[in-house]
Scaffold this motif. Sequence first.
Motif, mmCIF file in Angstrom:
data_model
loop_
_atom_site.group_PDB
_atom_site.id
_atom_site.type_symbol
_atom_site.label_atom_id
_atom_site.label_comp_id
_atom_site.label_asym_id
_atom_site.label_seq_id
_atom_site.Cartn_x
_atom_site.Cartn_y
_atom_site.Cartn_z
ATOM 1 N N UNK A 1 91.516 62.010 156.771
ATOM 2 C CA UNK A 1 90.255 61.586 156.172
ATOM 3 C C UNK A 1 89.309 62.770 156.002
ATOM 4 N N UNK A 2 89.263 63.650 156.994
ATOM 5 C CA UNK A 2 88.384 64.828 156.937
ATOM 6 C C UNK A 2 88.757 65.734 155.780
ATOM 7 N N UNK A 3 90.054 66.031 155.644
ATOM 8 C CA UNK A 3 90.515 66.913 154.572
ATOM 9 C C UNK A 3 90.282 66.277 153.201
ATOM 10 N N UNK A 4 90.574 64.984 153.069
ATOM 11 C CA UNK A 4 90.388 64.300 151.781
ATOM 12 C C UNK A 4 88.920 64.296 151.361
ATOM 13 N N UNK A 5 88.033 63.968 152.294
ATOM 14 C CA UNK A 5 86.600 63.965 151.974
ATOM 15 C C UNK A 5 86.106 65.365 151.642
ATOM 16 N N UNK A 6 86.635 66.354 152.350
ATOM 17 C CA UNK A 6 86.254 67.748 152.092
ATOM 18 C C UNK A 6 86.655 68.170 150.689
ATOM 19 N N UNK A 7 87.890 67.842 150.280
ATOM 20 C CA UNK A 7 88.378 68.243 148.960
ATOM 21 C C UNK A 7 87.637 67.517 147.839
ATOM 22 N N UNK A 8 87.270 66.273 148.074
ATOM 23 C CA UNK A 8 86.533 65.536 147.042
ATOM 24 C C UNK A 8 85.083 66.004 146.943
ATOM 25 N N UNK A 9 84.461 66.281 148.106
ATOM 26 C CA UNK A 9 83.048 66.695 148.103
ATOM 27 C C UNK A 9 82.863 68.073 147.498
ATOM 28 N N UNK A 10 83.749 69.022 147.859
ATOM 29 C CA UNK A 10 83.581 70.399 147.398
ATOM 30 C C UNK A 10 84.440 70.726 146.184
ATOM 31 N N UNK A 11 85.138 69.719 145.657
ATOM 32 C CA UNK A 11 85.947 69.890 144.454
ATOM 33 C C UNK A 11 86.912 71.061 144.609
ATOM 34 N N UNK A 12 87.705 70.985 145.672
ATOM 35 C CA UNK A 12 88.641 72.065 145.983
ATOM 36 C C UNK A 12 89.969 71.468 146.390
ATOM 37 N N UNK A 13 90.972 72.322 146.553
ATOM 38 C CA UNK A 13 92.305 71.846 146.918
ATOM 39 C C UNK A 13 93.018 72.917 147.736
ATOM 40 N N UNK A 14 93.475 72.545 148.925
ATOM 41 C CA UNK A 14 94.198 73.484 149.769
ATOM 42 C C UNK A 14 93.296 74.532 150.403
ATOM 43 N N UNK A 15 93.936 75.527 150.980
ATOM 44 C CA UNK A 15 93.200 76.631 151.609
ATOM 45 C C UNK A 15 92.776 77.653 150.559
ATOM 46 N N UNK A 16 93.769 78.276 149.915
ATOM 47 C CA UNK A 16 93.489 79.234 148.837
ATOM 48 C C UNK A 16 93.698 78.617 147.452
ATOM 49 N N UNK A 17 94.374 77.475 147.400
ATOM 50 C CA UNK A 17 94.655 76.820 146.129
ATOM 51 C C UNK A 17 95.612 75.651 146.346
ATOM 52 N N UNK A 18 95.899 74.907 145.285
ATOM 53 C CA UNK A 18 96.720 73.693 145.424
ATOM 54 C C UNK A 18 98.148 74.007 145.844
ATOM 55 N N UNK A 19 98.638 75.228 145.595
ATOM 56 C CA UNK A 19 100.013 75.585 145.966
ATOM 57 C C UNK A 19 100.224 75.630 147.474
ATOM 58 N N UNK A 20 99.142 75.692 148.253
ATOM 59 C CA UNK A 20 99.273 75.686 149.716
ATOM 60 C C UNK A 20 99.912 74.403 150.217
ATOM 61 N N UNK A 21 99.716 73.306 149.484
ATOM 62 C CA UNK A 21 100.301 72.029 149.905
ATOM 63 C C UNK A 21 101.815 72.016 149.713
ATOM 64 N N UNK A 22 102.347 72.919 148.866
ATOM 65 C CA UNK A 22 103.793 72.980 148.648
ATOM 66 C C UNK A 22 104.508 73.530 149.891
#
Length: 353
Positions: free
Chosen positions: A154-175
Amino acid sequence: MALLKLKFNQKKRVKLAQGLWLMNWFSVFAGIVVFSMGLFLKIELRKRSDVMDNAESHFVPNSLILVGILACAFNAFAGKICYDSLDPAKFVKWKPLVKVYLLSCSFFIIFIFFVALFCFLLRGSLESTLAQGLKSGMKFYRDTDTPGRCFMKKTIDLLQMEFKCCGNNGFRDWFEIQWISNRYLDFSSKEVKDRIKSNVDGRYLVDGVPFSCCNPSSPRPCIQYQVSNNSAHYSYDFQTEELNLWNRGCREALLKYYGGIMSSMGVFVLFVWLFELSIMIGLRLLHTSLESIANPEDPECESEGWVLEKSLKDTFKSTLENLKSMGKFNQVDASAEGAEGEGAKTQAVTTVS
């Protein structure tokens, strides 16, 4: 020659005292603002404590809170001194304390200056704290059943939605991490088995991201699975097409957010530092101008006020000489104690013999 030597009459001394009294109460208000800023920053950092690696980032808000409290105390005390300086009978009781107060105030001003610098310089420390904290938080994203980590998703999801970001350095971090919990995987499925076997650590890795990485402004429905597979989606090119995911990493987003807050606070603290410095100089001029009155029974006579009794160079030299003399005095005391000890030993030996 005295530094910043000025002549004062009764009217100028009264104006200086009144002006300093007003400035001190403005500084009390500024201290309340600094205290509030430190409290606000501390609360904001507490909100993101789950994605921060250590507590070093709280040094700045704690320092701001301390500066605010000390500013209120110092300036309220100085305001009282300035107010009583208009009455010679009341000012007599403050005379022994003014020099001590000015010395304490000089250390306080140095402290304010360093706090202002820390607001600008701790950006690098904050960046490493966020990088490690986000990396660790993303690893626990799937542990929704583990005590102490069940709210990380929940913390990570809310963080990504609030700050309009994805992952640590970018969305590829989730891979690179398994962000899907094992309880939602069908281990009888061949696809799941193949993915787990193909990974050395036995993790279920996919080229997909959580839903919170999706950009709701994109005209195309969110492509959050098989992001790098062009054939899996119609009219889709992973290399050239602008993705409907947030491209900015959360580390960059949070660093920009907190860095902007700390920089703004640093600028304000610098203004407070300049204000406090001018108050200390004015109070020193008021103190010396009152002490140098030739005839205390005639308060309307002229007097001289200065910041330093000697020039800056001479004051520095005399301070060094005083420190050297103190060191020599300590050495003499040590040698004298040693001589007394040797004498006592000799006397004891003589007595025994």
